[in-house]
Scaffold this motif. Structure first.
Motif, short mmCIF file in Angstrom:
data_model
loop_
_atom_site.label_atom_id
_atom_site.label_comp_id
_atom_site.label_asym_id
_atom_site.label_seq_id
_atom_site.Cartn_x
_atom_site.Cartn_y
_atom_site.Cartn_z
N THR A 1 0.86 -1.19 0.00
CA THR A 1 0.00 0.00 0.00
C THR A 1 0.89 1.23 0.00
N ILE B 1 -5.44 8.83 0.74
CA ILE B 1 -5.75 7.70 -0.15
C ILE B 1 -4.50 6.86 -0.31
N GLU C 1 -2.94 3.61 -2.56
CA GLU C 1 -3.05 2.73 -3.72
C GLU C 1 -2.54 1.36 -3.25
N GLU D 1 -8.13 1.43 -4.43
CA GLU D 1 -7.74 2.63 -3.72
C GLU D 1 -8.50 2.68 -2.40
#
Length: 142
Positions: A109, A120, A122, A136
């Motif tokens: 992540t 946020i 990914e 996400e």
């Protein structure tokens, strides 16, 4: 590379057995990314009911494992120590393969955006180099 064992992970995030879904962190950079692993055993409690005839790790638990890796990244920042990272949303999520007993899941992540307590990550989970889950993850630090 910065390695974390289970004890060090538990100093950063509040999760505990049976809901701690990380076995170790291979590398991380506070506020930027974390790469961890989960070694999936047939003895996992969820396999008793998902599914008895064909054990498959629930996709939502894979998302949670990715969120926990992201939590290590964000909560290891000095200003976030002792806080909790909550889910704010899940977007662009794709399930591309099954996770079964014996698999070793690579959980990566990367924090791609953060403004104040909201950010946020990914995220992608892979087994043997093949991406099985991606998405996400929006989080809120509180």
């Amino acid at each position: 590379m910065k390695h974390l064992g289970i004890e060090e992970i538990q100093e950063i995030i509040p999760h505990r057995h049976p809901f701690l879904l990380l076995d170790y962190i291979e590398d991380y950079e506070p506020g930027e990314y974390a790469v961890g692993y989960k070694c999936v055993s047939y003895r996992e409690e969820f396999f008793a009911g998902h599914f008895p005839q064909e054990p498959v790790m629930p996709g939502v638990l894979t998302i949670e494992a990715l969120a926990q890796a992201g939590a290590v990244a964000i909560l290891s920042k000095e200003e976030n120590k002792g806080k909790i990272a909550y889910f704010g949303g899940i977007n662009k999520c794709k399930f591309k393969g099954k996770i079964i007993p014996g698999d070793k899941i690579r959980l990566e992540t990367r924090i791609i955006k953060q403004k104040g307590p909201v950010g946020i990550g990914e995220a992608k989970a892979s087994v043997d180099g093949k991406v099985v889950v991606s998405g996400e993850l929006t989080f809120m630090v509180g």
